[in-house]
Design a protein around this motif. Structure first.
Motif, PDB file in Angstrom:
ATOM      1  N   LYS A   1       0.859  -1.272   0.061  1.00  0.00           N
ATOM      2  CA  LYS A   1       0.080  -0.192  -0.120  1.00  0.00           C
ATOM      3  C   LYS A   1       0.710   1.266   0.038  1.00  0.00           C
ATOM      4  CE  LYS A   1      -3.805  -2.149   2.323  1.00  0.00           C
ATOM      5  NZ  LYS A   1      -4.677  -1.909   3.620  1.00  0.00           N
ATOM      6  N   GLU A   2       1.969   1.157   0.707  1.00  0.00           N
ATOM      7  CA  GLU A   2       2.853   2.286   1.011  1.00  0.00           C
ATOM      8  C   GLU A   2       3.562   2.670  -0.674  1.00  0.00           C
ATOM      9  OE1 GLU A   2       3.735   4.241   3.795  1.00  0.00           O
ATOM     10  OE2 GLU A   2       1.532   3.642   4.016  1.00  0.00           O
ATOM     11  N   LEU A   3       3.670   1.538  -1.373  1.00  0.00           N
ATOM     12  CA  LEU A   3       4.525   1.556  -2.567  1.00  0.00           C
ATOM     13  C   LEU A   3       3.653   2.327  -3.651  1.00  0.00           C
ATOM     14  CD1 LEU A   3       6.471  -1.775  -2.624  1.00  0.00           C
ATOM     15  CD2 LEU A   3       7.562   0.503  -2.386  1.00  0.00           C
ATOM     16  N   GLN A   4       2.471   2.268  -3.607  1.00  0.00           N
ATOM     17  CA  GLN A   4       1.282   2.738  -4.626  1.00  0.00           C
ATOM     18  C   GLN A   4       1.720   4.053  -5.054  1.00  0.00           C
ATOM     19  OE1 GLN A   4      -0.678   1.037  -6.123  1.00  0.00           O
ATOM     20  NE2 GLN A   4      -0.142  -0.925  -4.845  1.00  0.00           N
ATOM     21  N   GLY A   5       2.106   4.335  -6.546  1.00  0.00           N
ATOM     22  CA  GLY A   5       2.511   5.775  -6.512  1.00  0.00           C
ATOM     23  C   GLY A   5       3.821   6.342  -6.366  1.00  0.00           C
ATOM     24  N   LEU A   6       4.770   5.629  -5.668  1.00  0.00           N
ATOM     25  CA  LEU A   6       6.137   6.091  -5.137  1.00  0.00           C
ATOM     26  C   LEU A   6       7.004   5.965  -6.398  1.00  0.00           C
ATOM     27  CD1 LEU A   6       6.796   4.776  -1.773  1.00  0.00           C
ATOM     28  CD2 LEU A   6       6.152   6.991  -2.467  1.00  0.00           C
ATOM     29  N   PRO A   7       7.778   7.094  -6.846  1.00  0.00           N
ATOM     30  CA  PRO A   7       9.065   6.690  -7.996  1.00  0.00           C
ATOM     31  C   PRO A   7      10.046   6.035  -7.321  1.00  0.00           C
ATOM     32  CG  PRO A   7       9.035   9.009  -6.876  1.00  0.00           C
ATOM     33  CD  PRO A   7       7.741   8.200  -6.053  1.00  0.00           C
ATOM     34  N   LEU A   8      10.731   5.722  -8.345  1.00  0.00           N
ATOM     35  CA  LEU A   8      12.044   4.558  -7.887  1.00  0.00           C
ATOM     36  C   LEU A   8      12.610   5.206  -6.911  1.00  0.00           C
ATOM     37  CD1 LEU A   8      12.855   3.149 -11.437  1.00  0.00           C
ATOM     38  CD2 LEU A   8      11.502   2.085  -9.659  1.00  0.00           C
ATOM     39  N   ALA A   9      13.036   6.445  -6.965  1.00  0.00           N
ATOM     40  CA  ALA A   9      13.991   7.116  -5.930  1.00  0.00           C
ATOM     41  C   ALA A   9      13.505   7.161  -4.751  1.00  0.00           C
ATOM     42  CB  ALA A   9      14.172   8.775  -6.342  1.00  0.00           C
ATOM     43  N   GLU A  10      12.216   6.844  -4.404  1.00  0.00           N
ATOM     44  CA  GLU A  10      11.522   6.848  -3.250  1.00  0.00           C
ATOM     45  C   GLU A  10      11.380   5.242  -2.775  1.00  0.00           C
ATOM     46  OE1 GLU A  10       8.263   9.363  -2.233  1.00  0.00           O
ATOM     47  OE2 GLU A  10       9.209  10.791  -3.773  1.00  0.00           O
ATOM     48  N   SER A  11      10.738   4.629  -3.681  1.00  0.00           N
ATOM     49  CA  SER A  11      10.392   3.038  -3.262  1.00  0.00           C
ATOM     50  C   SER A  11      11.537   2.232  -3.099  1.00  0.00           C
ATOM     51  CB  SER A  11       9.684   2.685  -4.643  1.00  0.00           C
ATOM     52  OG  SER A  11      10.607   2.300  -5.733  1.00  0.00           O
ATOM     53  N   ILE A  12      12.535   2.399  -3.703  1.00  0.00           N
ATOM     54  CA  ILE A  12      13.793   1.414  -3.335  1.00  0.00           C
ATOM     55  C   ILE A  12      14.516   1.742  -2.013  1.00  0.00           C
ATOM     56  CG2 ILE A  12      16.312   1.085  -4.255  1.00  0.00           C
ATOM     57  CD1 ILE A  12      14.958   1.201  -7.080  1.00  0.00           C
ATOM     58  N   PRO A  13      14.645   2.886  -1.802  1.00  0.00           N
ATOM     59  CA  PRO A  13      15.218   3.201  -0.082  1.00  0.00           C
ATOM     60  C   PRO A  13      14.176   2.783   0.755  1.00  0.00           C
ATOM     61  CG  PRO A  13      14.846   5.241  -1.305  1.00  0.00           C
ATOM     62  CD  PRO A  13      14.850   4.458  -2.329  1.00  0.00           C
ATOM     63  N   LEU A  14      12.885   2.957   0.471  1.00  0.00           N
ATOM     64  CA  LEU A  14      11.913   2.452   1.274  1.00  0.00           C
ATOM     65  C   LEU A  14      12.046   0.990   1.706  1.00  0.00           C
ATOM     66  CD1 LEU A  14       9.309   3.357   3.007  1.00  0.00           C
ATOM     67  CD2 LEU A  14       8.083   2.547   1.084  1.00  0.00           C
ATOM     68  N   ILE A  15      12.322   0.415   0.802  1.00  0.00           N
ATOM     69  CA  ILE A  15      12.088  -1.154   1.078  1.00  0.00           C
ATOM     70  C   ILE A  15      13.500  -1.707   1.662  1.00  0.00           C
ATOM     71  CG2 ILE A  15      12.001  -3.549  -0.246  1.00  0.00           C
ATOM     72  CD1 ILE A  15       9.399  -1.649   0.162  1.00  0.00           C
ATOM     73  N   ILE A  16      14.663  -1.216   1.047  1.00  0.00           N
ATOM     74  CA  ILE A  16      15.802  -1.275   1.558  1.00  0.00           C
ATOM     75  C   ILE A  16      15.792  -1.298   3.121  1.00  0.00           C
ATOM     76  CG2 ILE A  16      18.362  -0.657   1.750  1.00  0.00           C
ATOM     77  CD1 ILE A  16      18.192  -0.313  -1.252  1.00  0.00           C
ATOM     78  N   LYS A  17      15.274   0.025   3.487  1.00  0.00           N
ATOM     79  CA  LYS A  17      15.423   0.457   5.122  1.00  0.00           C
ATOM     80  C   LYS A  17      14.288  -0.383   5.860  1.00  0.00           C
ATOM     81  CE  LYS A  17      13.876   4.149   8.079  1.00  0.00           C
ATOM     82  NZ  LYS A  17      13.003   5.864   8.111  1.00  0.00           N
ATOM     83  N   ASN A  18      13.310  -1.282   5.136  1.00  0.00           N
ATOM     84  CA  ASN A  18      12.238  -2.082   5.747  1.00  0.00           C
ATOM     85  C   ASN A  18      12.721  -3.534   6.010  1.00  0.00           C
ATOM     86  OD1 ASN A  18       9.594  -0.584   7.051  1.00  0.00           O
ATOM     87  ND2 ASN A  18      10.386   0.587   5.323  1.00  0.00           N
ATOM     88  N   PHE A  19      13.660  -3.749   5.354  1.00  0.00           N
ATOM     89  CA  PHE A  19      14.202  -5.313   5.289  1.00  0.00           C
ATOM     90  C   PHE A  19      15.565  -5.173   5.942  1.00  0.00           C
ATOM     91  CE2 PHE A  19      10.747  -5.317   2.623  1.00  0.00           C
ATOM     92  CZ  PHE A  19       9.844  -6.869   2.780  1.00  0.00           C
ATOM     93  N   ASP A  20      15.938  -5.933   7.060  1.00  0.00           N
ATOM     94  CA  ASP A  20      17.348  -6.001   7.638  1.00  0.00           C
ATOM     95  C   ASP A  20      18.252  -7.268   7.198  1.00  0.00           C
ATOM     96  OD1 ASP A  20      16.150  -3.917   9.328  1.00  0.00           O
ATOM     97  OD2 ASP A  20      15.288  -5.195  10.843  1.00  0.00           O
ATOM     98  N   GLY A  21      17.414  -8.109   6.638  1.00  0.00           N
ATOM     99  CA  GLY A  21      18.518  -9.337   6.369  1.00  0.00           C
ATOM    100  C   GLY A  21      19.336  -8.947   5.041  1.00  0.00           C
ATOM    101  N   LYS A  22      19.838 -10.054   4.380  1.00  0.00           N
ATOM    102  CA  LYS A  22      20.469 -10.067   3.116  1.00  0.00           C
ATOM    103  C   LYS A  22      19.729  -9.581   2.215  1.00  0.00           C
ATOM    104  CE  LYS A  22      23.310 -12.786   0.127  1.00  0.00           C
ATOM    105  NZ  LYS A  22      23.644 -14.126  -0.176  1.00  0.00           N
ATOM    106  N   LYS A  23      20.031  -8.424   1.410  1.00  0.00           N
ATOM    107  CA  LYS A  23      19.129  -8.040   0.352  1.00  0.00           C
ATOM    108  C   LYS A  23      20.201  -8.204  -1.220  1.00  0.00           C
ATOM    109  CE  LYS A  23      18.889  -4.470   2.954  1.00  0.00           C
ATOM    110  NZ  LYS A  23      18.762  -4.960   4.177  1.00  0.00           N
ATOM    111  N   VAL A  24      19.284  -8.842  -2.171  1.00  0.00           N
ATOM    112  CA  VAL A  24      20.045  -9.199  -3.279  1.00  0.00           C
ATOM    113  C   VAL A  24      19.358  -8.469  -4.594  1.00  0.00           C
ATOM    114  CG1 VAL A  24      21.203 -11.308  -2.408  1.00  0.00           C
ATOM    115  CG2 VAL A  24      19.057 -11.443  -3.906  1.00  0.00           C
ATOM    116  N   PHE A  25      20.166  -8.113  -5.506  1.00  0.00           N
ATOM    117  CA  PHE A  25      19.598  -7.583  -6.546  1.00  0.00           C
ATOM    118  C   PHE A  25      20.128  -8.484  -7.910  1.00  0.00           C
ATOM    119  CE2 PHE A  25      20.565  -4.345 -10.295  1.00  0.00           C
ATOM    120  CZ  PHE A  25      19.363  -4.427 -10.956  1.00  0.00           C
ATOM    121  N   SER A  26      19.389  -8.964  -8.884  1.00  0.00           N
ATOM    122  CA  SER A  26      19.908  -9.532  -9.930  1.00  0.00           C
ATOM    123  C   SER A  26      19.710  -8.886 -11.243  1.00  0.00           C
ATOM    124  CB  SER A  26      18.992 -10.918  -9.900  1.00  0.00           C
ATOM    125  OG  SER A  26      17.676 -10.744 -10.162  1.00  0.00           O
ATOM    126  N   THR A  27      20.787  -8.653 -12.013  1.00  0.00           N
ATOM    127  CA  THR A  27      20.737  -8.117 -13.158  1.00  0.00           C
ATOM    128  C   THR A  27      21.160  -8.705 -14.329  1.00  0.00           C
ATOM    129  OG1 THR A  27      21.707  -6.008 -14.438  1.00  0.00           O
ATOM    130  CG2 THR A  27      23.182  -7.052 -12.806  1.00  0.00           C
TER     131      THR A  27
END
Length: 238
Positions: A10-36
């Motif tokens: 619900k919080e992510l609705q309408g957020l641009p990438l510059a806001e959504s990505i740091p929001l989620i990174i902040k809300n998860f404490d464990g190991k975070k991965v990005f696959s490219t």
């Protein structure tokens, strides 16, 4: 976890990438991965994840059958974002040798089962190593890419991999994604403007003809739903 996912969706609705990505990174404490895979979506995400490189493990899967142009954009991406350490995961050489001896060097053309086994060896198994122990996996999936992805959420529980999958570009159109590439001068695979909108292994990818759907150039000799097994969406095995 379900309550957390529902709340953040619900919080992510309408957020641009510059806001959504740091929001989620902040809300998860464990190991975070990005696959490219260095496709257009992943390149956009790389740009917005780079400022948080210390908090996210970025990786790519080198199947051994990539286009030369993919390696070229890999290098340009490293040059533009030097703080982003992109780790490469490779398939097991013994598995490749067994597959080639039994199926042939291009055995993936023999049948859907043979192709899926090649994808399993070259992509799925290395992916398991890359995301092992992760709590959050950031992907470049977009709903517009295929019917298989049209009912996804920003955040979903990935039962197969036992982690949360985050799809920041979910509701971005292709035109919006291209606009971000231009706005921020993000490196782009040179094959893209030659009609390769979805770029995988060289033997399994062709350019799109005008009017063809986004994924038509992948495993073009097959009919029906076409996925490699990396993304298993909730209770659906695509």
């Amino acid at each position: 976890m379900k309550e957390k996912i529902d709340y953040l969706n619900k919080e992510l609705q309408g957020l641009p990438l510059a806001e959504s990505i740091p929001l989620i990174i902040k809300n998860f404490d464990g190991k975070k991965v990005f696959s490219t895979s260095f496709g257009i979506e992943d390149q956009v995400l790389t740009h917005f994840i780079a400022p948080y490189a210390e908090f996210v493990n970025t990786f790519t899967l080198d199947t051994g059958r990539q286009f030369a142009e993919t390696y070229e954009v890999f290098q340009r991406t490293q040059n533009k974002y030097p703080k982003l350490n992109i780790k490469t995961f490779f398939p097991d050489a013994a598995d490749i040798n067994t597959y080639v001896s039994e199926q042939g060097i291009n055995g993936f053309y023999n049948s859907i089962e043979s192709r899926k086994e090649c994808c399993r060896i070259r992509k799925v198994v290395p992916l398991g190593k890359a995301i092992k122990g992760a709590e959050l996996w950031i992907t470049g999936l977009r709903a517009e890419q295929s019917e298989n992805r049209s009912d996804m959420q920003f955040l979903e529980w990935d039962e197969a991999n036992q982690l949360v999958k985050f799809n920041p570009l979910l509701h971005y159109t292709l035109k919006e994604t291209e606009a971000l590439i231009d706005t921020y001068n993000i490196p782009l695979n040179s094959l893209y403007k030659k009609g390769y909108l979805s770029i995988g292994c060289a033997p399994c990818t062709r350019a799109l003809a005008e009017g063809e759907p986004f994924r038509a150039g992948r495993w073009w000799w097959e009919d029906g739903k076409k996925e490699c097994g990396l993304h298993i969406h909730t209770d659906k095995n695509y």
